[in-house]
Design an enzyme around this catalytic site. Sequence first.
Site, PDB file in Angstrom:
ATOM      1  N   LYS A  64       4.599 -10.840   7.045  1.00  0.00           N
ATOM      2  CA  LYS A  64       3.458 -11.380   6.283  1.00  0.00           C
ATOM      3  C   LYS A  64       3.663 -11.103   4.796  1.00  0.00           C
ATOM      4  O   LYS A  64       3.819  -9.964   4.374  1.00  0.00           O
ATOM      5  CB  LYS A  64       2.148 -10.752   6.742  1.00  0.00           C
ATOM      6  CG  LYS A  64       0.936 -11.339   6.001  1.00  0.00           C
ATOM      7  CD  LYS A  64      -0.368 -10.738   6.479  1.00  0.00           C
ATOM      8  CE  LYS A  64      -0.742  -9.464   5.763  1.00  0.00           C
ATOM      9  NZ  LYS A  64      -1.297  -9.662   4.415  1.00  0.00           N
ATOM     10  N   ASP A 103       0.167 -15.240   3.531  1.00  0.00           N
ATOM     11  CA  ASP A 103      -1.263 -14.891   3.550  1.00  0.00           C
ATOM     12  C   ASP A 103      -1.861 -15.282   2.192  1.00  0.00           C
ATOM     13  O   ASP A 103      -2.284 -14.451   1.408  1.00  0.00           O
ATOM     14  CB  ASP A 103      -1.386 -13.384   3.805  1.00  0.00           C
ATOM     15  CG  ASP A 103      -2.799 -12.929   4.109  1.00  0.00           C
ATOM     16  OD1 ASP A 103      -3.674 -13.796   4.310  1.00  0.00           O
ATOM     17  OD2 ASP A 103      -3.020 -11.701   4.137  1.00  0.00           O
ATOM     18  N   LYS A 136      -4.481 -17.209   1.620  1.00  0.00           N
ATOM     19  CA  LYS A 136      -5.956 -17.282   1.623  1.00  0.00           C
ATOM     20  C   LYS A 136      -6.432 -18.279   0.567  1.00  0.00           C
ATOM     21  O   LYS A 136      -7.216 -17.961  -0.334  1.00  0.00           O
ATOM     22  CB  LYS A 136      -6.571 -15.913   1.363  1.00  0.00           C
ATOM     23  CG  LYS A 136      -6.308 -14.882   2.445  1.00  0.00           C
ATOM     24  CD  LYS A 136      -7.199 -13.668   2.278  1.00  0.00           C
ATOM     25  CE  LYS A 136      -6.964 -12.594   3.310  1.00  0.00           C
ATOM     26  NZ  LYS A 136      -5.774 -11.762   3.046  1.00  0.00           N
ATOM     27  N   ASP A 167     -10.317 -23.094  -3.057  1.00  0.00           N
ATOM     28  CA  ASP A 167     -10.535 -23.750  -4.351  1.00  0.00           C
ATOM     29  C   ASP A 167     -11.145 -25.117  -4.051  1.00  0.00           C
ATOM     30  O   ASP A 167     -11.529 -25.385  -2.903  1.00  0.00           O
ATOM     31  CB  ASP A 167      -9.185 -23.867  -5.096  1.00  0.00           C
ATOM     32  CG  ASP A 167      -9.354 -23.891  -6.613  1.00  0.00           C
ATOM     33  OD1 ASP A 167     -10.211 -24.653  -7.105  1.00  0.00           O
ATOM     34  OD2 ASP A 167      -8.623 -23.153  -7.296  1.00  0.00           O
ATOM     35  N   PRO A 213     -11.165 -28.983  -2.960  1.00  0.00           N
ATOM     36  CA  PRO A 213     -10.286 -29.587  -1.949  1.00  0.00           C
ATOM     37  C   PRO A 213      -8.965 -30.112  -2.522  1.00  0.00           C
ATOM     38  O   PRO A 213      -7.892 -29.881  -1.949  1.00  0.00           O
ATOM     39  CB  PRO A 213     -11.140 -30.713  -1.366  1.00  0.00           C
ATOM     40  CG  PRO A 213     -12.552 -30.224  -1.514  1.00  0.00           C
ATOM     41  CD  PRO A 213     -12.574 -29.460  -2.815  1.00  0.00           C
ATOM     42  N   THR A 259     -11.734  -8.351   7.279  1.00  0.00           N
ATOM     43  CA  THR A 259     -11.927  -7.183   8.156  1.00  0.00           C
ATOM     44  C   THR A 259     -12.468  -5.980   7.384  1.00  0.00           C
ATOM     45  O   THR A 259     -12.866  -4.991   7.972  1.00  0.00           O
ATOM     46  CB  THR A 259     -10.608  -6.816   8.871  1.00  0.00           C
ATOM     47  OG1 THR A 259      -9.524  -7.069   7.998  1.00  0.00           O
ATOM     48  CG2 THR A 259     -10.416  -7.600  10.125  1.00  0.00           C
ATOM     49  N   ARG A 317      -0.615  -0.776   6.663  1.00  0.00           N
ATOM     50  CA  ARG A 317      -0.593   0.653   6.337  1.00  0.00           C
ATOM     51  C   ARG A 317      -0.296   1.543   7.537  1.00  0.00           C
ATOM     52  O   ARG A 317       0.263   2.631   7.377  1.00  0.00           O
ATOM     53  CB  ARG A 317      -1.913   1.046   5.649  1.00  0.00           C
ATOM     54  CG  ARG A 317      -1.960   0.555   4.223  1.00  0.00           C
ATOM     55  CD  ARG A 317      -3.330   0.655   3.612  1.00  0.00           C
ATOM     56  NE  ARG A 317      -4.249  -0.321   4.186  1.00  0.00           N
ATOM     57  CZ  ARG A 317      -5.480  -0.547   3.726  1.00  0.00           C
ATOM     58  NH1 ARG A 317      -5.928   0.135   2.690  1.00  0.00           N
ATOM     59  NH2 ARG A 317      -6.246  -1.449   4.293  1.00  0.00           N
TER      60      ARG A 317
HETATM   61  O1  C5P Z   1      -3.152  -1.888   5.944  1.00  0.00           O
HETATM   62  P1  C5P Z   1      -3.928  -2.845   6.777  1.00  0.00           P
HETATM   63  O2  C5P Z   1      -3.457  -2.942   8.179  1.00  0.00           O
HETATM   64  O3  C5P Z   1      -5.411  -2.586   6.677  1.00  0.00           O
HETATM   65  O4  C5P Z   1      -3.656  -4.257   6.078  1.00  0.00           O
HETATM   66  C1  C5P Z   1      -4.345  -5.406   6.381  1.00  0.00           C
HETATM   67  C2  C5P Z   1      -3.634  -6.591   5.808  1.00  0.00           C
HETATM   68  O5  C5P Z   1      -4.211  -7.760   6.329  1.00  0.00           O
HETATM   69  C3  C5P Z   1      -3.689  -6.720   4.288  1.00  0.00           C
HETATM   70  O6  C5P Z   1      -2.436  -7.272   3.895  1.00  0.00           O
HETATM   71  C4  C5P Z   1      -4.810  -7.694   4.045  1.00  0.00           C
HETATM   72  O7  C5P Z   1      -4.591  -8.470   2.888  1.00  0.00           O
HETATM   73  C5  C5P Z   1      -4.723  -8.556   5.290  1.00  0.00           C
HETATM   74  N1  C5P Z   1      -5.968  -9.175   5.740  1.00  0.00           N
HETATM   75  C6  C5P Z   1      -7.111  -8.471   6.049  1.00  0.00           C
HETATM   76  N2  C5P Z   1      -8.244  -9.107   6.481  1.00  0.00           N
HETATM   77  C7  C5P Z   1      -8.236 -10.440   6.625  1.00  0.00           C
HETATM   78  C8  C5P Z   1      -7.077 -11.173   6.324  1.00  0.00           C
HETATM   79  C9  C5P Z   1      -5.945 -10.506   5.903  1.00  0.00           C
HETATM   80  O8  C5P Z   1      -7.104  -7.248   5.941  1.00  0.00           O
HETATM   81  N3  C5P Z   1      -9.306 -11.049   7.111  1.00  0.00           N
END
Ligand code: C5P
Length: 233
Positions: free
Chosen positions: A40, A67, A69, A72, A74, A131, A209
């Site tokens: 990713k 990723d 995301k 903006d 369309p 999340t 992480r």
């Molecule tokens: O370190 P950790 O496992 O928390 O990282 C989560 C990764 O997922 C980060 O790269 C973050 O940008 C991405 N992410 C997220 N929540 C989302 C979409 C992507 O945490 N809904």
Amino acid sequence: MAKVTDVDVRSHLALGLDFDDPIVALDRAFALREWFGVAKVGHELYAAAGPSIIAQLRDIGYGVFLDAKLHDIPNTVGSAARVLARYGLAYLNFHTSGGLEMLLAGIEGAREGAAQAGVAVPKLLGVTVLTSDSDTSAFARRLDLASESGCDGVVCSALEVERVKVAHPGLITMVPGIRLAGSDNNDQARVATPFDAIRNGADVLVIVRTVHHAVDPAAAAAQVFDEVASALD
Ligand code: C5P
């Protein structure tokens, strides 16, 4: 039942390369290839490395999840998706909060870009609720938007996977916020272990992480892999 192979397990694991240095990111990608099928690339690495990192990761054997995301108007999202899809991605995502028109434009753009470059269309995912956010009140509406627009799947936490699979069984679930039992949640509000996430029906787990902040990243990667393998068994 057929035995779960390492390739199967790897296809459920995306290694997030949240680094500001492409050399460090590629080093990690090489070192952890055995346990992950998808790499990713998020804002940080893309800003540091530019699009060349995508082909470099593909050359190591990864499918690449950009990723981005995108969010903006369309027309802008459609144009950006067209350019990005030309690079040959496995997954690309949009914020569903951008609305139906934006998602439709993004999907159309991605399809056009992939066709222009003669590469596969990436799986297109709608981000539902981050999340890190504990307020999931917008989830149902955003999930329906992802489905209605024709996204292939959604990004959601492990806690919402079941709702996705009940409402829209065909949607892929890409799930960040994964932690090994007993480890720090950091800024994530909605977390699960690799085992629980897969047992809930998650398709691909995003691991960042949990591995990179471990004292021994390879050992943490192996532990995540083993949990996924046993959850799939
Ligand atoms: O370190 P950790 O496992 O928390 O990282 C989560 C990764 O997922 C980060 O790269 C973050 O940008 C991405 N992410 C997220 N929540 C989302 C979409 C992507 O945490 N809904």
